[in-house]
Design a protein around this motif. Structure first.
Motif, PDB file in Angstrom:
ATOM      1  N   GLN A  78      47.201  27.165  35.075  1.00 44.11           N
ATOM      2  CA  GLN A  78      47.382  26.337  36.190  1.00 44.11           C
ATOM      3  C   GLN A  78      49.064  26.620  36.453  1.00 44.11           C
ATOM      4  OE1 GLN A  78      46.106  22.600  34.327  1.00 44.11           O
ATOM      5  NE2 GLN A  78      46.360  21.911  36.520  1.00 44.11           N
TER       6      GLN A  78
ATOM      7  N   SER B  86      50.938  21.998  47.946  1.00 42.93           N
ATOM      8  CA  SER B  86      51.935  23.076  47.516  1.00 42.93           C
ATOM      9  C   SER B  86      52.818  23.658  48.960  1.00 42.93           C
ATOM     10  CB  SER B  86      51.137  24.307  46.990  1.00 42.93           C
ATOM     11  OG  SER B  86      50.261  24.649  48.200  1.00 42.93           O
TER      12      SER B  86
ATOM     13  N   LEU C  98      46.391  26.361  41.846  1.00 41.67           N
ATOM     14  CA  LEU C  98      46.462  27.542  43.099  1.00 41.67           C
ATOM     15  C   LEU C  98      45.534  28.810  42.719  1.00 41.67           C
ATOM     16  CD1 LEU C  98      50.153  26.656  43.887  1.00 41.67           C
ATOM     17  CD2 LEU C  98      48.214  25.712  44.976  1.00 41.67           C
ATOM     18  N   GLN C  99      45.157  29.454  43.658  1.00 35.74           N
ATOM     19  CA  GLN C  99      44.271  30.661  43.508  1.00 35.74           C
ATOM     20  C   GLN C  99      44.852  31.964  43.164  1.00 35.74           C
ATOM     21  OE1 GLN C  99      45.546  29.715  46.268  1.00 35.74           O
ATOM     22  NE2 GLN C  99      45.242  31.511  47.718  1.00 35.74           N
ATOM     23  N   TYR C 100      46.071  31.962  42.776  1.00 34.85           N
ATOM     24  CA  TYR C 100      46.712  33.265  42.690  1.00 34.85           C
ATOM     25  C   TYR C 100      46.636  33.795  41.674  1.00 34.85           C
ATOM     26  CZ  TYR C 100      49.350  30.969  46.506  1.00 34.85           C
ATOM     27  OH  TYR C 100      49.774  30.578  47.822  1.00 34.85           O
TER      28      TYR C 100
ATOM     29  N   HIS D 273      51.199  25.558  50.874  1.00 32.11           N
ATOM     30  CA  HIS D 273      50.607  26.888  51.148  1.00 32.11           C
ATOM     31  C   HIS D 273      49.448  26.655  51.728  1.00 32.11           C
ATOM     32  CE1 HIS D 273      52.968  28.840  47.280  1.00 32.11           C
ATOM     33  NE2 HIS D 273      53.663  27.990  48.228  1.00 32.11           N
TER      34      HIS D 273
ATOM     35  N   LEU E  48      46.469  24.105  50.417  1.00 30.21           N
ATOM     36  CA  LEU E  48      46.303  24.756  48.830  1.00 30.21           C
ATOM     37  C   LEU E  48      46.977  23.647  48.033  1.00 30.21           C
ATOM     38  CD1 LEU E  48      46.687  28.495  49.168  1.00 30.21           C
ATOM     39  CD2 LEU E  48      44.607  27.115  48.801  1.00 30.21           C
ATOM     40  N   CYS E  49      46.447  23.053  47.061  1.00 33.04           N
ATOM     41  CA  CYS E  49      46.886  21.979  46.475  1.00 33.04           C
ATOM     42  C   CYS E  49      46.573  22.376  44.673  1.00 33.04           C
ATOM     43  CB  CYS E  49      46.284  20.691  46.499  1.00 33.04           C
ATOM     44  SG  CYS E  49      46.212  20.037  48.120  1.00 33.04           S
ATOM     45  N   ASP E  50      47.424  21.785  43.899  1.00 33.53           N
ATOM     46  CA  ASP E  50      47.165  21.702  42.513  1.00 33.53           C
ATOM     47  C   ASP E  50      47.502  20.599  41.630  1.00 33.53           C
ATOM     48  OD1 ASP E  50      49.896  22.236  42.203  1.00 33.53           O
ATOM     49  OD2 ASP E  50      49.729  23.963  40.985  1.00 33.53           O
TER      50      ASP E  50
ATOM     51  N   GLY F  68      52.150  32.950  42.598  1.00 39.20           N
ATOM     52  CA  GLY F  68      52.532  32.533  43.972  1.00 39.20           C
ATOM     53  C   GLY F  68      53.791  32.799  44.293  1.00 39.20           C
TER      54      GLY F  68
ATOM     55  N   ARG G 188      51.127  29.677  39.451  1.00 40.41           N
ATOM     56  CA  ARG G 188      52.465  28.935  40.421  1.00 40.41           C
ATOM     57  C   ARG G 188      53.312  30.100  40.294  1.00 40.41           C
ATOM     58  NH1 ARG G 188      53.742  22.778  38.706  1.00 40.41           N
ATOM     59  NH2 ARG G 188      51.743  21.713  39.539  1.00 40.41           N
TER      60      ARG G 188
END
Ligand SMILES: Cc1cc2nc3c(=O)[nH]c(=O)nc-3n(C[C@H](O)[C@H](O)[C@H](O)COP(=O)(O)OP(=O)(O)OC[C@H]3O[C@@H](n4cnc5c(N)ncnc54)[C@H](O)[C@@H]3O)c2cc1C
Length: 398
Positions: free
Chosen positions: A348, A182, A301-303, A184, A276-278, A355, A352
């Motif tokens: 998912q 990402s 992503l963890q947002y 990030h 961070l990846c998705d 974020g 994004r």
């Protein structure tokens, strides 16, 4: 129900894998977790649990032990880290319980993982095997086999890939290459409460939004500890997981933030770093007697703070579908995937967008702040009903 082909094999003993083993055992199926690490453990950081997670704990009979280790924030707060303005504050205590029937919680990952592991250890139908690294598997039609790095072989009735973002099982059944990097980076640390500047010591999940960065902090272990997650944009790293971060780069990326944020960043001498990846959502993640769960199926992503919550929802849904389809694993896994895919895809994709909003600058930042300032708590609760409302969670658990 006894399966002559052996247990359901679960590759990966993270939160998703152990939750799946427990849910399957509670549905009467034998489950064996194969974990590559020498012991079953989680990283030392916090995790947010939405009301949907507490709905899952109730299904697993774990409400008591999880609640005993959880902190419950009074508010969810968004601050602007350039101006110091409080942009929005949503009541997260009683208001969320009343609205969704379950609370919003904050827990240490190791504590959550331990509760799940202890329940697995207490269940006669679960076997936990560590130091087992899967390298390949075969679906023989009527059973599966798993091959390990050190030449061992495990036989089972079916296989669940709960092996995380870099899933080997996914590679073979979905074949969609590497995760999307990402750009990030997350730095995580945990501070003893005594070291937290008094103005930041509130019982809240606080997010400081800045241009191409944000800082999240919240209390853990009944206020004994404070969890910090600092995220910024950087194209310096391509891959990497759980290594030490570069404090100088972090401070440079947060240049211009108000002293209240700066002080928190300065408190930490050594951060752990995550790239961070998705992935793009996919519709099909099951094939024959093999399926995926958690980050292996739908890394995000963890947002939205939902990756682990979704993994645990997956676990309960999967167990219900297996229980409902007898020995027909192929149908059970297709039914599970069908029940889960739109909800997880929405999470998912929405993550994004969150974020992008957290990291906004210029007019986008002004627009974000104006929108959040004007949003009522009721609008927040309504907007999250698809994720948290018990009727929606019931549907998502199949
Ligand atoms: C900074 C950050 C903050 C987050 N915050 C939240 C939050 O607040 N709330 C939330 O719900 N989620 C959050 N998440 C997401 C959450 O951490 C993940 O979605 C969740 O941990 C995924 O669990 P999992 O079991 O699917 O995968 P993992 O935890 O990755 O577990 C996979 C396991 O498989 C094992 N494994 C891998 N390959 C093999 C192999 N070949 N053989 C054997 N074993 C193997 C690994 O060792 C590991 O133990 C956050 C993530 C990050 C990065």
């Amino acid at each position: 129900m006894e399966d002559k082909q052996g247990p359901i094999l679960i590759v990966g003993g993270g939160i998703g894998g152990v939750a799946a083993a427990l849910a399957l055992a509670q549905a009467g199926r034998r489950a064996q977790v194969l974990e590559q690490a020498s012991e079953f453990k989680e990283v030392g950081a916090g995790i947010q649990l939405g009301p949907n997670a507490f709905h899952v704990f109730k299904q697993l009979g774990l409400t008591g032990p999880v609640t005993a280790l959880t902190s419950f924030p009074d508010d969810l707060v968004v601050m602007d880290s350039l101006s110091g303005e409080e942009v929005t504050r949503i009541a997260a205590g009683e208001a969320i319980r009343q609205r969704y029937g379950y609370p919003y919680g904050l827990i240490h990952r190791a504590d959550l993982h331990r509760v799940l592991l202890d329940a697995c250890r207490d269940h006669p139908l679960v076997t936990l095997s560590s130091s087992v690294r899967m390298t390949d598997f075969e679906d023989h039609g009527d059973r599966v086999s798993v091959h390990t790095e050190d030449g061992r072989q495990y036989a089972g009735a079916a296989l669940i890939g709960a092996d995380g973002l870099w899933s080997t099982v996914r590679d073979k059944i979905a074949g969609d290459g590497k995760p999307r990097v990402s750009g990030h980076i997350a730095y995580r640390a945990v501070l003893p409460i005594a070291e937290v500047p008094p103005e930041n010591r509130r019982n809240a999940m606080t997010l400081w939004a800045g241009p191409k960065n944000h800082l999240v902090h919240y209390p853990l272990r009944c206020g004994e500890l404070f969890n910090l997650v600092a995220v910024f944009h950087s194209d310096r790293y391509e891959e990497g997981w759980d290594t030490y971060g570069d404090t100088e780069e972090l401070l440079a990326r947060f240049k211009g933030v108000v002293p209240q944020v700066q002080q928190m960043l300065d408190k930490i001498e050594s951060w752990r770093m995550w790239v961070l990846c998705d992935r793009e959502p996919i519709k099909e993640w099951s094939k024959g007697r093999v399926t995926l769960l958690g980050d292996a199926a739908h890394p995000m992503l963890q947002y939205m703070a939902q990756g682990a919550c979704m993994a645990m929802e997956d676990a309960v849904c999967l167990a219900r579908k297996v229980a409902g389809h007898g020995q027909d694993y192929e149908s059970a896994f297709l039914d599970y995937q069908q029940t889960r895919y739109l909800r997880t895809a929405r999470t998912q994709l929405t993550a994004r967008l969150y974020g992008a909003a957290y990291h906004a600058a210029g007019a986008t930042r002004d627009l974000r702040n104006a929108y959040l300032r004007g949003r009522t708590a009721e609008q927040f609760y309504d907007g999250n009903a698809w994720l948290y409302h018990p009727d929606e969670v019931d549907k998502a658990l199949g």
